[in-house]
Design a protein around this motif. Structure first.
Motif, mmCIF file in Angstrom:
data_model
loop_
_atom_site.group_PDB
_atom_site.id
_atom_site.type_symbol
_atom_site.label_atom_id
_atom_site.label_comp_id
_atom_site.label_asym_id
_atom_site.label_seq_id
_atom_site.Cartn_x
_atom_site.Cartn_y
_atom_site.Cartn_z
ATOM 1 N N TYR A 218 0.851 -1.186 0.000
ATOM 2 C CA TYR A 218 0.000 0.000 0.000
ATOM 3 C C TYR A 218 0.889 1.240 0.000
ATOM 4 N N THR A 219 0.678 2.119 -0.952
ATOM 5 C CA THR A 219 1.466 3.347 -1.029
ATOM 6 C C THR A 219 1.192 4.208 0.201
ATOM 7 N N PRO A 220 2.229 4.748 0.853
ATOM 8 C CA PRO A 220 2.010 5.612 2.029
ATOM 9 C C PRO A 220 1.099 6.794 1.701
ATOM 10 N N ARG A 221 0.241 7.145 2.636
ATOM 11 C CA ARG A 221 -0.677 8.277 2.525
ATOM 12 C C ARG A 221 -1.123 8.634 3.933
ATOM 13 N N PRO A 222 -1.768 9.770 4.156
ATOM 14 C CA PRO A 222 -2.142 10.159 5.518
ATOM 15 C C PRO A 222 -3.168 9.203 6.124
ATOM 16 N N LEU A 223 -2.837 8.638 7.269
ATOM 17 C CA LEU A 223 -3.749 7.808 8.056
ATOM 18 C C LEU A 223 -3.942 8.483 9.410
ATOM 19 N N LEU A 224 -5.181 8.524 9.871
ATOM 20 C CA LEU A 224 -5.496 9.278 11.074
ATOM 21 C C LEU A 224 -6.172 8.400 12.118
ATOM 22 N N ALA A 225 -5.991 8.777 13.372
ATOM 23 C CA ALA A 225 -6.733 8.126 14.446
ATOM 24 C C ALA A 225 -8.224 8.432 14.261
ATOM 25 N N PRO A 226 -9.105 7.478 14.540
ATOM 26 C CA PRO A 226 -10.539 7.677 14.316
ATOM 27 C C PRO A 226 -11.111 8.924 14.980
ATOM 28 N N GLN A 227 -10.564 9.303 16.142
ATOM 29 C CA GLN A 227 -11.105 10.483 16.833
ATOM 30 C C GLN A 227 -10.899 11.775 16.056
ATOM 31 N N ARG A 228 -9.998 11.743 15.068
ATOM 32 C CA ARG A 228 -9.822 12.939 14.239
ATOM 33 C C ARG A 228 -10.842 12.978 13.100
ATOM 34 N N ASP A 229 -11.679 11.995 13.038
ATOM 35 C CA ASP A 229 -12.760 11.953 12.057
ATOM 36 C C ASP A 229 -14.074 11.671 12.789
ATOM 37 N N PRO A 230 -14.475 12.589 13.659
ATOM 38 C CA PRO A 230 -15.653 12.319 14.504
ATOM 39 C C PRO A 230 -16.933 12.135 13.708
ATOM 40 N N GLY A 231 -16.992 12.720 12.524
ATOM 41 C CA GLY A 231 -18.195 12.571 11.712
ATOM 42 C C GLY A 231 -18.219 11.295 10.891
ATOM 43 N N GLY A 232 -17.146 10.513 10.943
ATOM 44 C CA GLY A 232 -17.093 9.273 10.194
ATOM 45 C C GLY A 232 -17.123 9.459 8.690
ATOM 46 N N LEU A 233 -16.541 10.551 8.198
ATOM 47 C CA LEU A 233 -16.540 10.802 6.758
ATOM 48 C C LEU A 233 -15.596 9.868 6.016
ATOM 49 N N LEU A 234 -14.466 9.552 6.642
ATOM 50 C CA LEU A 234 -13.429 8.800 5.950
ATOM 51 C C LEU A 234 -13.640 7.291 6.063
ATOM 52 N N LEU A 235 -13.262 6.579 5.017
ATOM 53 C CA LEU A 235 -13.245 5.125 5.048
ATOM 54 C C LEU A 235 -12.039 4.652 5.857
ATOM 55 N N ARG A 236 -12.123 3.467 6.403
ATOM 56 C CA ARG A 236 -11.011 2.918 7.153
ATOM 57 C C ARG A 236 -10.018 2.254 6.210
ATOM 58 N N ALA A 237 -8.748 2.263 6.593
ATOM 59 C CA ALA A 237 -7.686 1.739 5.738
ATOM 60 C C ALA A 237 -7.724 0.214 5.695
ATOM 61 N N GLU A 238 -7.550 -0.349 4.512
ATOM 62 C CA GLU A 238 -7.495 -1.806 4.386
ATOM 63 C C GLU A 238 -6.319 -2.389 5.142
ATOM 64 N N ASP A 239 -5.181 -1.707 5.080
ATOM 65 C CA ASP A 239 -3.972 -2.218 5.710
ATOM 66 C C ASP A 239 -3.823 -1.773 7.157
ATOM 67 N N ALA A 240 -4.720 -0.932 7.645
ATOM 68 C CA ALA A 240 -4.708 -0.481 9.038
ATOM 69 C C ALA A 240 -6.158 -0.169 9.428
ATOM 70 N N PRO A 241 -6.971 -1.196 9.663
ATOM 71 C CA PRO A 241 -8.421 -1.003 9.861
ATOM 72 C C PRO A 241 -8.796 -0.110 11.029
ATOM 73 N N ASP A 242 -7.858 0.149 11.929
ATOM 74 C CA ASP A 242 -8.158 1.026 13.065
ATOM 75 C C ASP A 242 -7.871 2.484 12.761
ATOM 76 N N GLN A 243 -7.527 2.803 11.499
ATOM 77 C CA GLN A 243 -7.204 4.182 11.154
ATOM 78 C C GLN A 243 -8.058 4.682 9.988
ATOM 79 N N ALA A 244 -8.317 5.979 9.998
ATOM 80 C CA ALA A 244 -9.088 6.615 8.931
ATOM 81 C C ALA A 244 -8.145 6.959 7.780
ATOM 82 N N ASP A 245 -8.571 6.622 6.573
ATOM 83 C CA ASP A 245 -7.696 6.719 5.394
ATOM 84 C C ASP A 245 -8.047 7.955 4.567
#
Length: 502
Positions: A218-245
């Motif tokens: 997976y090419t590196p790109r910004p991954l964030l802790a879920p709390q930084r996406d409180p509205g749940g706009l972002l999909l979760r990362a396939e390679d890091a399911p606990d992070q917002a992609d």
């Protein structure tokens, strides 16, 4: 949301901007608006609800389409958190015109120096590109509508217009023939293994972030802790399911305005051909690697350089250079051969383990000369550019009857990795003077200045079966860069998120 199912892993087409999947050929009118943020709050408000066209196929083709891309300067102008911005590719963060070393690698020197650009450098770096497409007769109203929506948040620094017909590029050759086939079904194995034959299908992750690429990574790109996406706009990362992609379903967009000297191109070829019209056409085809009708010189048979029934368009991409190792049909330095060498991971040979090991270790001297070019599959690009300029003036320039109006291509390519894809192809294959052991740059795109070793780059070699290469020397510059920038074309969810993120 429409999806493509693949082994339980869907591709969310409703989240992908349509340009990644479609070229919008039926939308023959287009313009690209380059904007800078003047009111961050108003700019974010528009981006949060901009009518972006997705990659979902509909029963009826759209009458208009809108795509939105942002530069790193644009993210900062929108007041996106600095650590999020720094999570993108270093090339994107720095920008296309960021330093002299990058300019040299990309060939942006001399007349193409960023200091001379109309836009893309200094205070004229765009923050946002709004790409508008429309059916004939609909662009003006569509542009007026979007312009009114953007007026509160942005100021326009440039409008890039396009031509109504796109089948031929300005020098007069059929265009848009060769494109990689994207594995939207995700059927390619998710692992890195040697490819012994050239194939035109590329892993989805070569073009969309958040999916495995040709390395199985997976090419590196910004991954964030879920709390930084409180509205749940972002999909979760396939390679890091606990992070917002933030990157998922997005890609990088490279935009460059390339002015083409049509009259100068044909005048120079006429000089090289000594006024012989047929030879002029053959020399032009040799430089491009195709005839004007798009027939590849490397394909079996005799291409129809002038007259005769042309090859069906569906067959014009079905070839490799395996049977033309010396470039006797298509010169080694021809433009299309540089842009896509159509090679595999190893030089051609037997499929047995011993033969493969022999080639890997470099013991087969017969194929060493074919092992000078990196494997193609790691360096593919999706091209989405459009030409600009008046067709009648362009035709007049080609015949020498008039210099014609300014014409060229707004080059657009999409990739998941700017450095490995666009910058590698541009610097190592097109501008590089050592491609395939040559001492010359691309015959169309070369800047003609000496290379770092002070060797001339203004020539073009045409191998001959019965003697030394035919050498065209003293070629002038035919293409000049007038502007350029690196953009991020986000997934639609990510675009909404970036419009609200702090």
């Amino acid at each position: 949301m429409s999806t493509i199912q693949s082994q339980g892993r869907p591709v969310e087409l409703g989240d992908v901007q349509g340009l990644v999947r479609f070229g919008y050929k039926h939308l023959t009118e287009a313009c690209f608006l380059l904007l800078q943020v003047k009111d961050p709050a108003a700019a974010r408000a528009w981006l949060a609800q901009a009518p972006v066209t997705s990659a979902v196929k509909t029963d009826r083709l759209p009458e208009t389409a809108l795509q939105v891309a942002l530069t790193s300067e644009g993210l900062r102008a929108l007041q996106v958190a600095p650590d999020l911005c720094e999570g993108f590719a270093a090339e994107f963060v720095a920008g296309m015109a960021s330093d002299a070393a990058r300019a040299r690698r990309l060939g942006d020197v001399g007349a193409s120096d960023p200091g001379r650009w109309l836009w893309g450098a200094g205070e004229r770096v765009p923050h946002v590109a709004v790409l508008l497409y429309a059916e004939p007769g609909r662009l003006a109203a569509w542009e007026e509508e979007i312009g009114a929506q953007c007026a509160a948040g942005f100021v326009r620094i440039e409008r890039l217009s396009t031509s109504g017909t796109q089948l031929k590029e300005p020098f007069g050759f059929d265009d848009g023939i060769s494109q990689p086939e994207v594995d939207w079904e995700r059927e390619r194995p998710v692992r890195d293994r040697d490819q012994l034959e050239y194939g035109n299908v590329s892993c989805l992750g070569e073009f969309l972030l958040g999916y495995p690429n040709e390395y199985g990574l997976y090419t590196p790109r910004p991954l964030l802790a879920p709390q930084r996406d409180p509205g749940g706009l972002l999909l979760r990362a396939e390679d890091a399911p606990d992070q917002a992609d933030v990157g998922r379903n997005g890609c990088y967009l490279v935009l460059r305005q390339l002015r083409q000297d049509v009259q100068g191109f044909w005048r120079e070829l006429d000089r090289q051909a000594g006024g012989d019209a047929d030879l002029r056409e053959r020399l032009a085809a040799a430089m491009v690697g195709r005839t004007k009708d798009g027939e590849p010189l490397a394909a079996p048979g005799e291409p129809s350089v002038a007259g005769g029934a042309p090859m069906p368009r569906s067959k014009r991409n079905e070839f490799t250079y395996r049977d033309d190792p010396r470039g006797l049909r298509c010169p080694l330095g021809a433009h299309i051969r540089r842009a896509n060498p159509r090679n595999a991971d190893l030089p051609p040979g037997g499929r047995g383990l011993l033969s493969r090991l022999w080639r890997m270790l470099g013991f087969n001297s017969a194929v060493l000369e074919q092992d000078l070019i990196a494997s193609t599959r790691f360096h593919r690009l999706l091209r989405r550019g459009r030409k600009y300029g008046d067709d009648a003036a362009r035709a007049a320039a080609a015949t020498g009857s008039s210099p014609g109006a300014e014409t060229g291509i707004h080059f657009i390519c999409l990739a998941a990795n700017i450095k490995r894809q666009f910058e590698f192809v541009q610097s190592a294959w097109l501008i590089g003077s050592k491609f395939a052991g040559l001492t010359e740059s691309d015959p169309l795109l070369g800047h003609r200045l000496p290379d770092p070793g002070d060797s001339a780059t203004d020539g073009f070699s045409i191998p001959q079966a019965d003697g030394p290469d035919r050498r065209l020397s003293g070629l002038p510059q035919f293409v000049t860069v007038l502007g350029g920038a690196y953009f991020f074309l986000p997934g639609i969810r990510a675009l909404r998120y970036l419009a609200t993120a702090r």
